[in-house]
Write an enzyme that holds these catalytic residues in place. Sequence first.
Site, short mmCIF file in Angstrom:
data_model
loop_
_atom_site.label_atom_id
_atom_site.label_comp_id
_atom_site.label_asym_id
_atom_site.label_seq_id
_atom_site.Cartn_x
_atom_site.Cartn_y
_atom_site.Cartn_z
N LYS A 91 7.11 17.88 71.36
CA LYS A 91 7.64 16.83 71.55
C LYS A 91 8.08 15.87 70.29
O LYS A 91 7.46 15.58 69.46
CB LYS A 91 7.04 15.73 72.51
CG LYS A 91 7.72 14.64 73.45
CD LYS A 91 8.30 15.49 74.55
CE LYS A 91 8.89 14.50 75.55
NZ LYS A 91 9.74 15.42 76.66
N THR A 110 5.76 19.52 77.43
CA THR A 110 6.12 18.64 76.24
C THR A 110 5.87 17.26 76.93
O THR A 110 5.70 16.15 76.15
CB THR A 110 7.43 18.75 75.57
OG1 THR A 110 8.63 18.30 76.68
CG2 THR A 110 7.91 20.23 75.40
N ARG A 125 23.34 1.32 32.18
CA ARG A 125 23.97 1.39 33.46
C ARG A 125 23.14 0.77 34.60
O ARG A 125 21.77 0.52 34.32
CB ARG A 125 24.38 2.95 33.53
CG ARG A 125 23.08 3.64 33.83
CD ARG A 125 22.99 5.11 34.30
NE ARG A 125 22.01 5.97 34.35
CZ ARG A 125 21.99 7.21 34.77
NH1 ARG A 125 23.21 7.77 35.45
NH2 ARG A 125 20.65 7.70 34.76
N GLN A 174 15.41 11.93 36.02
CA GLN A 174 14.31 12.90 35.84
C GLN A 174 13.05 12.44 35.10
O GLN A 174 11.99 12.59 35.51
CB GLN A 174 14.80 13.97 35.04
CG GLN A 174 15.81 15.03 36.00
CD GLN A 174 17.31 14.59 35.73
OE1 GLN A 174 17.59 13.59 35.29
NE2 GLN A 174 18.26 15.46 35.93
N ASN A 232 21.22 9.50 43.58
CA ASN A 232 21.72 8.30 42.76
C ASN A 232 22.55 7.72 43.68
O ASN A 232 23.34 7.96 44.50
CB ASN A 232 22.81 9.05 41.69
CG ASN A 232 21.75 9.07 40.43
OD1 ASN A 232 21.19 8.44 40.15
ND2 ASN A 232 22.35 10.37 39.57
N HIS A 259 25.57 5.38 43.35
CA HIS A 259 26.61 5.05 42.19
C HIS A 259 27.33 3.77 42.24
O HIS A 259 27.67 3.39 43.49
CB HIS A 259 27.51 6.23 42.32
CG HIS A 259 26.80 7.49 41.56
ND1 HIS A 259 26.25 7.76 40.42
CD2 HIS A 259 27.01 8.74 42.42
CE1 HIS A 259 25.90 8.96 40.42
NE2 HIS A 259 26.16 9.61 41.45
#
Length: 312
Positions: free
Chosen positions: A11, A60, A187, A244, A270, A272
């Site tokens: 389930k 289920t 940035r 990274q 990312n 952006h």
Amino acid sequence: MATLTAARYGKDKVRIFRVVRSPKDGEVWNDVVEYNVKALLEGDIATSYTHADNSVVVATDSIKNTCNVFAKTSPHVLHPELFALDIGLHFVKTYPHIHKAFIDIEQLKWSRIVVSKNGNPHKHSFTRDGEEKRLTSVEIDATKGKDAVTAKVTSGLSGLLVLKSSGSAFEGFVRDEWTTLPEVNDRIFSTEVDLSYTFAMPAGPLTAEGIAALQDRVKFDKTAESAKQITLDVFATDESASVQATMFKMSSEIISANPTVETVSYKLPNKHYIPVDLGFKGLANLKPADAEVFAPVAAPSGLITATVSRTH
């Protein structure tokens, strides 16, 4: 000729909300948890697929009912790893032909309201605190016998949105005829954190009586708090050379601070933010030193992943 090579069922999206009432300072205080639960079973169930034999099927709906009953009766319901272990152990112990149970839990974030006039947390009022979810995934394995049950536990979080408007660069990457991206020494760095970590579980069989002791031995709740705080601290303070590099620092610190964590995995997409060209009005907004107005871009986005493991 066709052969069934794998089978698992159960389930999904069992929604549970539990209120736990406890005495505190002469009053009744409430704690609340909201879970989305997935419970899947594996075992001697092949004939239900190959011979239409439902005698091996735990419905289920029964699996859903089990999750709800344990939400009422489990002493560990406020702790997602322990709650998942409770449910999974029940399935492999109750049904002789079920040898594995896989319990996944998403915990939605409810935080206690702090009342402004006295600065105190309220005893039974909460606010939904963003879209962040605490996650756990538990595999209960009874293939070596019902008295030799083992467990694997992976936990983490998702939906944690973070952004830093400075302190992130991306320079020195491969440049060739396919490259249009300019290098930048400052940035916006924004991502939606998807973090998971695996635990080293104590040796010996898993028992219902032993589940409570795992909170102190493996430190599930403390690890959840530590992993989130380290993620936020490193994200905020690291002068990031790349996603990274920052990701590896986060992972390494989590392993260093939490002795029962074996591996740490991140998925960081990312988010952006692109400077808007305002040159038509004579406004400089494209160079890093001038950029102040940005357009959020949903897609395409970079996706950076990594797994870092403890060295023994």
